[in-house]
Design an enzyme around this catalytic site. Sequence first.
Site, PDB file in Angstrom:
ATOM      1  N   HIS A  28       0.967  -1.095  -0.126  1.00  0.00           N
ATOM      2  CA  HIS A  28       0.127   0.040   0.048  1.00  0.00           C
ATOM      3  C   HIS A  28       1.166   1.240  -0.038  1.00  0.00           C
ATOM      4  O   HIS A  28       0.571   2.186  -0.746  1.00  0.00           O
ATOM      5  CB  HIS A  28      -0.982  -0.102   1.142  1.00  0.00           C
ATOM      6  CG  HIS A  28      -1.593   1.260   1.439  1.00  0.00           C
ATOM      7  ND1 HIS A  28      -3.005   1.323   1.039  1.00  0.00           N
ATOM      8  CD2 HIS A  28      -1.376   2.549   2.004  1.00  0.00           C
ATOM      9  CE1 HIS A  28      -3.450   2.530   1.532  1.00  0.00           C
ATOM     10  NE2 HIS A  28      -2.398   3.183   2.126  1.00  0.00           N
ATOM     11  N   GLU A  29       2.008   1.238   0.906  1.00  0.00           N
ATOM     12  CA  GLU A  29       2.648   2.338   1.012  1.00  0.00           C
ATOM     13  C   GLU A  29       3.505   2.591  -0.347  1.00  0.00           C
ATOM     14  O   GLU A  29       3.851   3.907  -0.804  1.00  0.00           O
ATOM     15  CB  GLU A  29       3.674   2.446   2.168  1.00  0.00           C
ATOM     16  CG  GLU A  29       2.914   2.339   3.416  1.00  0.00           C
ATOM     17  CD  GLU A  29       2.023   3.381   3.602  1.00  0.00           C
ATOM     18  OE1 GLU A  29       2.292   4.533   3.079  1.00  0.00           O
ATOM     19  OE2 GLU A  29       0.779   3.212   4.319  1.00  0.00           O
ATOM     20  N   HIS A  78       1.790   4.473  -2.997  1.00  0.00           N
ATOM     21  CA  HIS A  78       1.870   5.932  -2.875  1.00  0.00           C
ATOM     22  C   HIS A  78       3.040   6.633  -3.314  1.00  0.00           C
ATOM     23  O   HIS A  78       3.168   7.526  -3.683  1.00  0.00           O
ATOM     24  CB  HIS A  78       1.850   6.396  -1.105  1.00  0.00           C
ATOM     25  CG  HIS A  78       0.334   6.158  -0.681  1.00  0.00           C
ATOM     26  ND1 HIS A  78      -0.531   6.679  -1.305  1.00  0.00           N
ATOM     27  CD2 HIS A  78      -0.164   5.700   0.319  1.00  0.00           C
ATOM     28  CE1 HIS A  78      -1.922   6.433  -0.519  1.00  0.00           C
ATOM     29  NE2 HIS A  78      -1.511   5.690   0.491  1.00  0.00           N
TER      30      HIS A  78
END
Length: 650
Positions: free
Chosen positions: A176-177, A180
């Site tokens: 998920h990170e 980004h």
Amino acid sequence: MDFFTAQDNARRKTGQLVVLLVAAVIALIAVTTVVVAIVVRFMGDDRGSVTANNLLAALSPELVAVVALGVVALVGLGGLFKRSQLRRGGGKVVAEALGGREISPSTENANERRILNVVEEMAIASGTPVPPVYLLQEAGINAFAAGYDTSDAVIGITQGAIDHLNREELQGVVAHEFSHILHGDMRLNMRLISVLHGVLLIGLLGYILLRSTATRGRAVRRNNSNGKGAVVVLALGVALAVIGYAGTFFGNWIKAAVSRQREYLADASAVQYTRNPNGIGQALIKIGSLTQGARIEASQASEYSHLFFGQGMKLGFTRLLATHPPIRQRIKRVMPSWNGEFNAPLSAPFDGDMEKAGGGSVVGFADTPSAHAYSSAATMNGTSARMAIASMGQPGPRHLAQARTMLNALPTRLVDAAHDPYAVRALMYALLLSQNIEVRKQQLASLQQTALPDVYREVMNHAGDVLMLRDQLRLPLMELALPALKNLSVGQATHFRHCMVELINADSQVNLFEWTLYHWLVHHLGLGKKDSGPAVRKLSDLQQECQLLLNVLARAGQSDPDKVNAALDAAEKELPFALNVKREAPDIKALGPAVSRLGRLRPQQKPAVLQAMARCIEHSGQIKPAEAELFRVIADMLECPMPPLLIESD
């Protein structure tokens, strides 16, 4: 969504951010003007009363102009100060402000080693440099990515996350990170911090002055028989509190407007990267099951709330200002069959993955080369490079599995050395040692004079293993070493660069790998000058630079002039101009400045360069490790993170 579309969307979000900021500043000017007018009118009225008429009389153009100038100056200067602070330190500044400490790459703590392994695998699979990992001593389950670009990015993780999440769940959170990072959200978030600092500064100033005026008010009441002074002080304090709340409200409003939808996209990307919805889904369920949830208690958590994996701050009277979507909705999107109950076991027993670099299994994909595939020549077919371009920003389970395979194929001694602050420099020196015995003797003699004695001893300890290393494993070793190298002081880094230059110049020529290693390290350690400025150049303005790059790349895999010409003819089909084929070998020393200038291309101009590079190395039907290495490193220097070129099993 492809990589360049995502980057373009992030830039449009920056434009939206400016519009929202202007709206917030106008609203703050209005609120502040009214509050100041009330205070001024109250202090000037002997009866201490404020009516609509005398308030309108106080709202003079002069007052509005003064207040507007003050608010704009405070917001602007505050934002510039924060931007300068973040630019100097990148994501490290955010991590340390939240109380984080960097997890040592050589840590022997099993849980810390596990999260480092997961981050290393995801970084190599996505084509980004391995970022340092910071641990926050927080009981909640949370994480964040911070930095302006991949060179200064960091991953933050809470103690609660590594205590309660198993490897599969950590992989989902880390994926998920990385979404980004890859989709431009991280840079947008950093800009958001800078922009909002000035707005939030008004709130901070208001609260500080309110506390001071409260103390002053008590003194006035003790020493002034006329109570109006105390009332004035109290009114001023309340006014400042109103202004402060307004600044905080508008800051949170902007965060909510920019942040929430991107969390859904990052969740979906995490599932795509790992092909395992249970990883991120179960992590979110554990947040809902934990009393502490995802809360961050650090004093500056509010300023960075939009960076977190989960809602790190308590919500007030409304969810309209929430920086993250409701957790139930996030879970349902990735796990539609979820029963709606937060009943996940919160224990995360260590699952035996204390690997040398990153073991375990990749859920959902098994058709990947085993470690023994790296004991012989790797096979990358004629479409591997274009497949890698198509996977930019969206690596899949196969890339993740290949990253783990490459890490596991590295000798244990080299992996350990890549995590050690002394040995890591020795590894980079050893990678520069020539296969020619006479040249190597000259290099070692020079290094013995210039390197630190402890580092030189490490070179001698590891030189044999490095000289035996397969070409296709050199780049993974370089990537693994980056976090330890980033811990060098300015003096150590300068000396490190000097030693590399001495090794490269030992035979009075620069070969392709020497150029690749040196410029990649200079780029990511910030040791050289970049062609700074916005990415606004057109490809037609940089024909000579493109010509030089492709000429070098065409000669990386072969020396036969006809084959070089064929490679350039293939590359030319992807460009809007003709290539001028030169018979003589290009000056490789000029390649560094050329790539730096190409880094300022507009994002939508870069795919043509990458496709031309791919055609150049694919034309023969097989890509050699040296070609793949140069291709990926130059793409990285162009801020286009390239996943590994997939290796076909025999």
